[in-house]
Design an enzyme around this catalytic site. Structure first.
Site, PDB file in Angstrom:
ATOM      1  N   LYS A   1       0.807  -1.226   0.000  1.00 57.13           N
ATOM      2  CA  LYS A   1       0.000   0.000   0.000  1.00 57.13           C
ATOM      3  C   LYS A   1       0.839   1.276   0.000  1.00 57.13           C
ATOM      4  O   LYS A   1       0.328   2.369  -0.285  1.00 57.13           O
ATOM      5  CB  LYS A   1      -0.927   0.007   1.214  1.00 57.13           C
ATOM      6  CG  LYS A   1      -1.981  -1.093   1.226  1.00 57.13           C
ATOM      7  CD  LYS A   1      -3.104  -0.811   0.262  1.00 57.13           C
ATOM      8  CE  LYS A   1      -4.269  -1.768   0.482  1.00 57.13           C
ATOM      9  NZ  LYS A   1      -5.432  -1.435  -0.348  1.00 57.13           N
TER      10      LYS A   1
ATOM     11  N   SER B   1      -8.137  -0.495   7.306  1.00 51.80           N
ATOM     12  CA  SER B   1      -7.935  -1.313   8.505  1.00 51.80           C
ATOM     13  C   SER B   1      -6.476  -1.285   8.935  1.00 51.80           C
ATOM     14  O   SER B   1      -6.129  -1.783   9.991  1.00 51.80           O
ATOM     15  CB  SER B   1      -8.365  -2.761   8.251  1.00 51.80           C
ATOM     16  OG  SER B   1      -7.470  -3.399   7.356  1.00 51.80           O
TER      17      SER B   1
ATOM     18  N   ASP C   1       3.499 -15.763 -16.684  1.00 46.05           N
ATOM     19  CA  ASP C   1       2.296 -16.140 -17.430  1.00 46.05           C
ATOM     20  C   ASP C   1       1.118 -16.426 -16.510  1.00 46.05           C
ATOM     21  O   ASP C   1       0.010 -16.678 -16.964  1.00 46.05           O
ATOM     22  CB  ASP C   1       2.562 -17.349 -18.329  1.00 46.05           C
ATOM     23  CG  ASP C   1       3.015 -18.592 -17.557  1.00 46.05           C
ATOM     24  OD1 ASP C   1       2.911 -18.605 -16.308  1.00 46.05           O
ATOM     25  OD2 ASP C   1       3.487 -19.545 -18.209  1.00 46.05           O
TER      26      ASP C   1
ATOM     27  N   GLY D   1     -10.259  -4.894  -2.195  1.00 45.24           N
ATOM     28  CA  GLY D   1     -10.992  -4.058  -3.146  1.00 45.24           C
ATOM     29  C   GLY D   1     -10.529  -4.233  -4.569  1.00 45.24           C
ATOM     30  O   GLY D   1     -11.177  -3.768  -5.503  1.00 45.24           O
TER      31      GLY D   1
ATOM     32  N   GLU E   1      -9.480 -14.364  -2.259  1.00 46.16           N
ATOM     33  CA  GLU E   1     -10.098 -13.702  -1.119  1.00 46.16           C
ATOM     34  C   GLU E   1     -10.351 -14.719  -0.009  1.00 46.16           C
ATOM     35  O   GLU E   1     -10.404 -15.926  -0.263  1.00 46.16           O
ATOM     36  CB  GLU E   1     -11.432 -13.069  -1.547  1.00 46.16           C
ATOM     37  CG  GLU E   1     -11.288 -11.996  -2.616  1.00 46.16           C
ATOM     38  CD  GLU E   1     -12.615 -11.674  -3.276  1.00 46.16           C
ATOM     39  OE1 GLU E   1     -13.160 -10.590  -3.020  1.00 46.16           O
ATOM     40  OE2 GLU E   1     -13.095 -12.517  -4.064  1.00 46.16           O
TER      41      GLU E   1
END
Length: 330
Positions: A62, A87, A186, A194, A214
């Site tokens: 991030k 968070s 590949d 998100g 996820e």
């Protein structure tokens, strides 16, 4: 198109993320941060490569989106400060960039955010405002603060700059793969909340198969991609240690690009995440948080076929020491 015209387009807040924007973000990131390593890991009879974003200065990818966004603010915007909601990993990315640029930062964080993430965000100089994840809207809180102060809201994924910044990771891993194997990746397996990292990586690697991963019960991106339209997380989602991936509903800025590419997703269980965290620690000697280990978990569990040029993202390593010790000890 002239260079000036291209720059004007890349500074338009209404634009969609583009490869040109990702490449520009990658140049900006390379000026201040070294590439994170691409580490080989044997899984069965194949060796995959793991992009260790958990080794960033803030312990997560991030930092890329935060830096790209804040460095494009004009002087008036900088003087009014920035507002983020997260968070913890995006919180730290924005706080790190804000501290380095001398910009005031306010971050809206859930009360149940990991202690390490909240403390690290405060240590970087950001003002932290907490909210209840299940009963309050972080977006509404941020919008209200922005209206009151004039500060610029920096979303965690619903923003072209943030997506392009995260995509700099995809640029890095592509060139690293070429240097190490002689060919582009590949098959790229990406942790997804998100979808900012997945979308930026897809833009940076147009020839690679991309799969998003996820936590079980929080797979709204995978379900949205399968159905062809955005759907939220189902009611009463299960508790998860993957706090970084608890996105209640994805945005069109990420969904549209992933859907157009024909990308699909899978989910992993908490037990599978723990196995991945232990393997990363034992074999790679890195600390990976639960949300940062889901891509590796999917590869280990055989939920995604791997190749000799597969890259897996280890997207973050910010986990409370007590929880990490408990998981590693089994």
């Amino acid at each position: 198109m002239t260079e000036q015209r291209l720059l004007e387009r890349l500074l338009d807040p209404a634009r969609k993320p583009t490869l040109a924007g990702v490449e520009r973000a990658a140049r900006k990131i390379s000026d201040i941060l070294p590439p994170t390593p691409l580490l080989p890991l044997e899984i069965g009879d194949k060796t995959i490569l793991c992009k260790a974003e958990c080794l960033q200065p803030i312990g997560a990818f991030k930092i890329r989106g935060g830096w790209h966004r804040l460095t494009d603010l004009d002087e008036q915007q900088r003087s009014r400060g920035v507002i983020a909601f997260s968070s913890g990993n995006h919180a730290q990315g924005v706080a790190w960039a804000a501290k380095r640029l001398g910009i005031a930062a306010t971050v809206v964080m859930p009360t149940d955010a990991p202690k390490a993430k909240m403390e690290n965000t405060k240590a970087l100089g950001a003002r932290v405002i907490t909210y209840d994840r299940l009963s309050e809207s972080r977006e509404n809180i941020a919008a209200k603060l922005s209206a009151e102060t004039g500060g610029t809201v920096v979303p965690s994924f619903d923003d072209p700059w943030v997506v392009e910044g995260q995509g700099s990771c995809g640029i890095e891993l592509r060139y690293q793969m070429i240097a190490q194997t002689g060919g582009e990746p590949d098959n790229i397996i990406v942790c997804c909340g998100g979808g900012g990292l997945a979308t930026g990586t897809a833009l940076a690697n147009p020839n690679a198969k991309i799969t998003v991963v996820e936590p079980e019960g929080w797979d709204d991106m995978a379900r949205s991609l399968e159905l062809g339209h955005i759907v939220p997380v189902k009611e009463n989602p299960p508790a998860t240690q993957c706090d970084a991936l608890q996105t209640l509903e994805v945005s069109s800025i990420t969904f549209d690009i992933l859907y157009e590419r024909g990308i699909h997703g899978v989910s992993v269980t908490q037990a599978e995440v723990h196995i991945a965290m232990r393997l990363a620690f034992e074999k790679l000697r890195v600390v990976v948080e639960p949300g940062g280990a889901v891509a590796l978990a999917a590869a280990i569990a055989g939920k995604i076929d791997t190749t000799t040029r597969t890259v897996v993202t280890l997207s973050g390593g910010n986990v409370d020491a007590e929880l990490f010790a408990k998981i590693i000890s089994g």
